[in-house]
Motif scaffolding. Structure first.
Motif, PDB file in Angstrom:
ATOM      1  N   LEU B  54       0.838  -1.203   0.000  1.00  0.00           N
ATOM      2  CA  LEU B  54       0.000   0.000   0.000  1.00  0.00           C
ATOM      3  C   LEU B  54       0.879   1.263   0.000  1.00  0.00           C
ATOM      4  O   LEU B  54       0.668   2.192  -0.780  1.00  0.00           O
ATOM      5  CB  LEU B  54      -0.884  -0.008   1.250  1.00  0.00           C
ATOM      6  CG  LEU B  54      -1.754   1.223   1.493  1.00  0.00           C
ATOM      7  CD1 LEU B  54      -2.920   1.272   0.518  1.00  0.00           C
ATOM      8  CD2 LEU B  54      -2.277   1.229   2.931  1.00  0.00           C
ATOM      9  N   VAL B  55       1.883   1.296   0.852  1.00  0.00           N
ATOM     10  CA  VAL B  55       2.752   2.476   0.973  1.00  0.00           C
ATOM     11  C   VAL B  55       3.523   2.692  -0.334  1.00  0.00           C
ATOM     12  O   VAL B  55       3.585   3.809  -0.840  1.00  0.00           O
ATOM     13  CB  VAL B  55       3.712   2.331   2.177  1.00  0.00           C
ATOM     14  CG1 VAL B  55       4.786   3.418   2.156  1.00  0.00           C
ATOM     15  CG2 VAL B  55       2.924   2.399   3.489  1.00  0.00           C
ATOM     16  N   CYS B  56       4.027   1.618  -0.919  1.00  0.00           N
ATOM     17  CA  CYS B  56       4.774   1.752  -2.180  1.00  0.00           C
ATOM     18  C   CYS B  56       3.852   2.202  -3.308  1.00  0.00           C
ATOM     19  O   CYS B  56       4.243   2.994  -4.174  1.00  0.00           O
ATOM     20  CB  CYS B  56       5.464   0.449  -2.543  1.00  0.00           C
ATOM     21  SG  CYS B  56       6.955   0.145  -1.578  1.00  0.00           S
ATOM     22  N   ILE B  57       2.619   1.739  -3.297  1.00  0.00           N
ATOM     23  CA  ILE B  57       1.652   2.152  -4.310  1.00  0.00           C
ATOM     24  C   ILE B  57       1.435   3.664  -4.222  1.00  0.00           C
ATOM     25  O   ILE B  57       1.440   4.379  -5.232  1.00  0.00           O
ATOM     26  CB  ILE B  57       0.324   1.374  -4.140  1.00  0.00           C
ATOM     27  CG1 ILE B  57       0.527  -0.101  -4.497  1.00  0.00           C
ATOM     28  CG2 ILE B  57      -0.788   2.004  -4.972  1.00  0.00           C
ATOM     29  CD1 ILE B  57      -0.622  -1.008  -4.043  1.00  0.00           C
ATOM     30  N   HIS B  58       1.284   4.177  -2.992  1.00  0.00           N
ATOM     31  CA  HIS B  58       1.119   5.623  -2.813  1.00  0.00           C
ATOM     32  C   HIS B  58       2.373   6.377  -3.278  1.00  0.00           C
ATOM     33  O   HIS B  58       2.287   7.426  -3.924  1.00  0.00           O
ATOM     34  CB  HIS B  58       0.849   5.949  -1.329  1.00  0.00           C
ATOM     35  CG  HIS B  58      -0.591   5.851  -0.933  1.00  0.00           C
ATOM     36  ND1 HIS B  58      -1.529   6.807  -1.285  1.00  0.00           N
ATOM     37  CD2 HIS B  58      -1.273   4.914  -0.240  1.00  0.00           C
ATOM     38  CE1 HIS B  58      -2.729   6.452  -0.797  1.00  0.00           C
ATOM     39  NE2 HIS B  58      -2.594   5.299  -0.174  1.00  0.00           N
ATOM     40  N   LYS B  59       3.550   5.804  -2.978  1.00  0.00           N
ATOM     41  CA  LYS B  59       4.797   6.474  -3.373  1.00  0.00           C
ATOM     42  C   LYS B  59       4.924   6.522  -4.894  1.00  0.00           C
ATOM     43  O   LYS B  59       5.357   7.522  -5.469  1.00  0.00           O
ATOM     44  CB  LYS B  59       5.999   5.751  -2.749  1.00  0.00           C
ATOM     45  CG  LYS B  59       6.123   6.012  -1.251  1.00  0.00           C
ATOM     46  CD  LYS B  59       7.356   5.362  -0.650  1.00  0.00           C
ATOM     47  CE  LYS B  59       7.525   5.765   0.799  1.00  0.00           C
ATOM     48  NZ  LYS B  59       8.716   5.189   1.451  1.00  0.00           N
ATOM     49  N   ILE B  60       4.523   5.438  -5.578  1.00  0.00           N
ATOM     50  CA  ILE B  60       4.565   5.415  -7.041  1.00  0.00           C
ATOM     51  C   ILE B  60       3.600   6.468  -7.600  1.00  0.00           C
ATOM     52  O   ILE B  60       3.942   7.220  -8.520  1.00  0.00           O
ATOM     53  CB  ILE B  60       4.237   4.009  -7.570  1.00  0.00           C
ATOM     54  CG1 ILE B  60       5.333   3.015  -7.182  1.00  0.00           C
ATOM     55  CG2 ILE B  60       4.028   4.030  -9.083  1.00  0.00           C
ATOM     56  CD1 ILE B  60       5.006   1.552  -7.456  1.00  0.00           C
ATOM     57  N   ALA B  61       2.416   6.555  -7.006  1.00  0.00           N
ATOM     58  CA  ALA B  61       1.446   7.573  -7.455  1.00  0.00           C
ATOM     59  C   ALA B  61       2.034   8.975  -7.278  1.00  0.00           C
ATOM     60  O   ALA B  61       1.958   9.819  -8.172  1.00  0.00           O
ATOM     61  CB  ALA B  61       0.147   7.435  -6.674  1.00  0.00           C
ATOM     62  N   GLY B  63       5.183   9.745  -7.188  1.00  0.00           N
ATOM     63  CA  GLY B  63       6.276   9.890  -8.153  1.00  0.00           C
ATOM     64  C   GLY B  63       5.774  10.237  -9.542  1.00  0.00           C
ATOM     65  O   GLY B  63       6.425  10.960 -10.301  1.00  0.00           O
ATOM     66  N   LEU B  64       4.577   9.746  -9.863  1.00  0.00           N
ATOM     67  CA  LEU B  64       3.963  10.035 -11.156  1.00  0.00           C
ATOM     68  C   LEU B  64       3.145  11.323 -11.117  1.00  0.00           C
ATOM     69  O   LEU B  64       2.686  11.802 -12.153  1.00  0.00           O
ATOM     70  CB  LEU B  64       3.075   8.856 -11.585  1.00  0.00           C
ATOM     71  CG  LEU B  64       3.798   7.588 -12.017  1.00  0.00           C
ATOM     72  CD1 LEU B  64       2.831   6.406 -12.063  1.00  0.00           C
ATOM     73  CD2 LEU B  64       4.469   7.770 -13.386  1.00  0.00           C
ATOM     74  N   GLY B  65       2.900  11.815  -9.914  1.00  0.00           N
ATOM     75  CA  GLY B  65       2.101  13.029  -9.759  1.00  0.00           C
ATOM     76  C   GLY B  65       0.639  12.813 -10.072  1.00  0.00           C
ATOM     77  O   GLY B  65      -0.058  13.695 -10.582  1.00  0.00           O
ATOM     78  N   VAL B  66       0.156  11.597  -9.775  1.00  0.00           N
ATOM     79  CA  VAL B  66      -1.267  11.300 -10.020  1.00  0.00           C
ATOM     80  C   VAL B  66      -1.907  10.837  -8.708  1.00  0.00           C
ATOM     81  O   VAL B  66      -1.211  10.433  -7.773  1.00  0.00           O
ATOM     82  CB  VAL B  66      -1.449  10.178 -11.082  1.00  0.00           C
ATOM     83  CG1 VAL B  66      -0.836  10.584 -12.401  1.00  0.00           C
ATOM     84  CG2 VAL B  66      -0.903   8.845 -10.591  1.00  0.00           C
ATOM     85  N   HIS B  67      -3.255  10.902  -8.663  1.00  0.00           N
ATOM     86  CA  HIS B  67      -3.938  10.371  -7.488  1.00  0.00           C
ATOM     87  C   HIS B  67      -3.838   8.839  -7.532  1.00  0.00           C
ATOM     88  O   HIS B  67      -3.884   8.240  -8.620  1.00  0.00           O
ATOM     89  CB  HIS B  67      -5.421  10.791  -7.479  1.00  0.00           C
ATOM     90  CG  HIS B  67      -6.111  10.480  -6.190  1.00  0.00           C
ATOM     91  ND1 HIS B  67      -6.765   9.266  -5.991  1.00  0.00           N
ATOM     92  CD2 HIS B  67      -6.213  11.177  -5.038  1.00  0.00           C
ATOM     93  CE1 HIS B  67      -7.256   9.260  -4.743  1.00  0.00           C
ATOM     94  NE2 HIS B  67      -6.938  10.399  -4.147  1.00  0.00           N
TER      95      HIS B  67
END
Lengths: 72, 72
Positions: B54-61, B63-67
């Motif tokens: 979950l935390v990595c998913i948020h970090k990837i989002a 990093g991409l600047g998306v919700h």
């Protein structure tokens, strides 16, 4: 080591799962069973003791009968 | 042991990350840097070698600047 930001993500997710679960008046064990997860897993997620994986997140959404985006 | 359904979740997520990343014309390493993740992590996610938390998913989002919901 989790920083404050990480914990916020876990807290937000935990609250979302609990809100949706309680709205359906089902126990943590019942949701775990529906999701195909260990019976203690939902309790651990709701107590921020687990950082659930992508696959587990989808299983929890399936167990709640909602689209995965509703957990965010 | 992942079953077919699990792999579908990973494949769907990997494709979504790659599509968004390539639209921004940034490398896997650049996205990892922006996300605050190890430089090889995005490559492993895109090759279905990781079941991101979950935390990595948020970090990837981030990093991409998306919700985060845009990754699902």
């Amino acid at each position: 080591m989790q920083n404050i930001e990480d914990t916020d993500y876990l807290k937000q997710f935990a609250q979302r799962v609990r809100t949706l679960r309680e709205a359906q008046k089902i126990s943590q064990e019942k949701l775990a069973e529906r999701a195909g997860l260990h019976r203690t897993y939902i309790g651990m997620v709701e107590r921020l003791e687990r950082n659930p994986s992508l696959v587990c997140i989808h299983k929890i959404a399936n167990g709640l009968g909602v689209h995965v985006t509703e957990l965010f």
